[in-house]
Design a protein around this motif. Structure first.
Motif, PDB file in Angstrom:
ATOM      1  N   UNK A   1      30.273  -9.209 -29.742  1.00  0.00           N
ATOM      2  CA  UNK A   1      30.094  -7.456 -29.343  1.00  0.00           C
ATOM      3  C   UNK A   1      29.209  -7.544 -29.397  1.00  0.00           C
ATOM      4  N   UNK A   2      27.962  -7.890 -30.086  1.00  0.00           N
ATOM      5  CA  UNK A   2      26.182  -7.414 -30.279  1.00  0.00           C
ATOM      6  C   UNK A   2      25.353  -8.310 -29.255  1.00  0.00           C
TER       7      UNK A   2
ATOM      8  N   UNK B   1      33.500 -15.353 -22.289  1.00  0.00           N
ATOM      9  CA  UNK B   1      34.624 -16.728 -22.989  1.00  0.00           C
ATOM     10  C   UNK B   1      35.431 -17.463 -22.366  1.00  0.00           C
ATOM     11  N   UNK B   2      35.116 -18.862 -22.115  1.00  0.00           N
ATOM     12  CA  UNK B   2      36.640 -19.071 -21.223  1.00  0.00           C
ATOM     13  C   UNK B   2      36.987 -20.665 -22.166  1.00  0.00           C
TER      14      UNK B   2
ATOM     15  N   UNK C   1      37.332 -19.615 -35.343  1.00  0.00           N
ATOM     16  CA  UNK C   1      37.614 -20.372 -34.699  1.00  0.00           C
ATOM     17  C   UNK C   1      38.812 -21.012 -35.719  1.00  0.00           C
ATOM     18  N   UNK C   2      37.506 -21.837 -36.339  1.00  0.00           N
ATOM     19  CA  UNK C   2      38.857 -22.420 -37.711  1.00  0.00           C
ATOM     20  C   UNK C   2      38.895 -21.818 -38.073  1.00  0.00           C
ATOM     21  N   UNK C   3      39.193 -20.657 -38.427  1.00  0.00           N
ATOM     22  CA  UNK C   3      39.902 -19.370 -39.607  1.00  0.00           C
ATOM     23  C   UNK C   3      41.474 -19.486 -39.052  1.00  0.00           C
ATOM     24  N   UNK C   4      41.100 -19.487 -37.963  1.00  0.00           N
ATOM     25  CA  UNK C   4      42.436 -18.815 -37.006  1.00  0.00           C
ATOM     26  C   UNK C   4      43.817 -20.556 -36.682  1.00  0.00           C
ATOM     27  N   UNK C   5      42.525 -21.614 -36.508  1.00  0.00           N
ATOM     28  CA  UNK C   5      42.827 -23.039 -36.187  1.00  0.00           C
ATOM     29  C   UNK C   5      43.859 -23.184 -37.872  1.00  0.00           C
ATOM     30  N   UNK C   6      42.872 -22.873 -38.684  1.00  0.00           N
ATOM     31  CA  UNK C   6      43.856 -22.893 -40.078  1.00  0.00           C
ATOM     32  C   UNK C   6      45.262 -22.172 -40.093  1.00  0.00           C
TER      33      UNK C   6
ATOM     34  N   UNK D   1      39.016 -11.673 -29.873  1.00  0.00           N
ATOM     35  CA  UNK D   1      38.081 -13.043 -31.227  1.00  0.00           C
ATOM     36  C   UNK D   1      36.944 -13.541 -31.308  1.00  0.00           C
ATOM     37  N   UNK D   2      36.235 -13.925 -30.085  1.00  0.00           N
ATOM     38  CA  UNK D   2      35.411 -14.500 -30.281  1.00  0.00           C
ATOM     39  C   UNK D   2      34.692 -13.498 -29.530  1.00  0.00           C
TER      40      UNK D   2
END
Length: 285
Positions: free
Chosen positions: A151-152, A159-160, A33-38, A145-146
């Motif tokens: 997945x495992x 995921x909401x 989430x942080x990567x996507x936000x950055x 992505x989340x």
């Protein structure tokens, strides 16, 4: 079900799992989430999007190709109404990086955005300063992505992210919130191994009739449709169609992509795609 709640990218997340997530799994979710936000948040002064909006240049991201390919389809289907250069239009109306909510005159987004922005699978490049807004599908992309990060994790998973969700495993019954009365629903749907994304003019709304769903060709908020819902295997496409449904061409793109949908007009009529599994309480006369 165990529920993990947290705030990120301006909304509240709820991740439901059959068993409590461990510290490593939570760390991996937080890191993505942080990567996507950055990379993609226009509300962060240190993001790649903000830098490219100021200076031009490139954004290196594994999401660049998938998101901008989808934007190309959205833009072509809606004859330019959906356009990732709508960011300046949103800022002009007050939905800017500082959330000023002080509106000036609307502006139209450049229609030649594909000449200004080029992309490959892992990079987007602007030949001159160009502020991108991926709000039409970015949250759905992040939900995917989340979901992939987890997945495992065995068992059921939900995921909401503020109402944009993806479900794996057992079916979940979801109400379609009435855009003018949050205590009511216009219908329900059983969601299983699929994603549901929604958009409405009552969310991120301010001022006199101002909200975040703009027609990029004019910079003016849409007036005909009040709320949309889209169901697809992946959340990014569901999110994209939920945006496209505010415009002519949206239902046709949904059919091409195999996405089912519901939408409600500002005068209270509801309609849905022919194969949509939702049960509606309100329908078009």
């Amino acid at each position: 079900m165990a529920i993990w709640r947290f705030d990120a990218i301006g909304t509240t997340w709820e991740i439901e799992t059959s068993n409590e997530l461990g510290a490593d799994e939570r760390r991996l979710v937080g890191a993505e989430i942080d990567r996507f936000d950055r990379e993609w948040s226009r509300f962060r002064g240190d993001s790649a999007v903000t830098r490219v909006g100021r200076d031009g240049g490139s954004i290196s991201s594994p999401d660049a190709g998938a998101m901008l390919d989808a934007y190309l389809d959205l833009s072509q289907a809606t004859t330019g109404a959906v356009n990732p250069l709508v960011a300046d239009s949103l800022a002009a109306l007050g939905y800017d990086a500082s959330y000023s909510l002080v509106a000036s005159d609307p502006i139209a987004a450049p229609r030649d955005w594909t000449d200004r922005v080029r992309w490959t699978e892992g990079e987007a490049t602007a030949s001159a300063p160009a502020l991108l807004d991926v709000g039409a599908l970015g949250k759905g992309r992040l939900v995917d992505i989340v979901t992939d990060v987890l997945a495992d994790v065995p068992g059921d998973l939900v995921v909401d992210a503020g109402g944009d969700m993806r479900v794996r495993g057992s079916a979940v019954r979801i109400g379609l919130e009435h855009p003018y009365d949050a205590s009511k629903a216009i219908g329900v749907i059983e969601l299983q191994d699929a994603a549901l994304c929604a958009s409405a003019i009552n969310r991120r709304a301010w001022g006199d009739g101002l909200h975040h769903v703009l027609d990029a060709r004019t910079g003016v908020p849409v007036r005909t449709w009040a709320a949309t819902w889209a169901i697809a295997p992946a959340a990014m496409r569901a999110d994209a169609i939920a945006t496209a449904l505010f415009f002519d061409g949206g239902p046709e793109l949904a059919a091409t992509w195999g996405v089912e949908w519901v939408r409600m007009s500002t005068d209270g009529r509801a309609e849905r795609s022919p194969g949509c599994p939702a049960q509606l309480f309100t329908t078009r006369p």
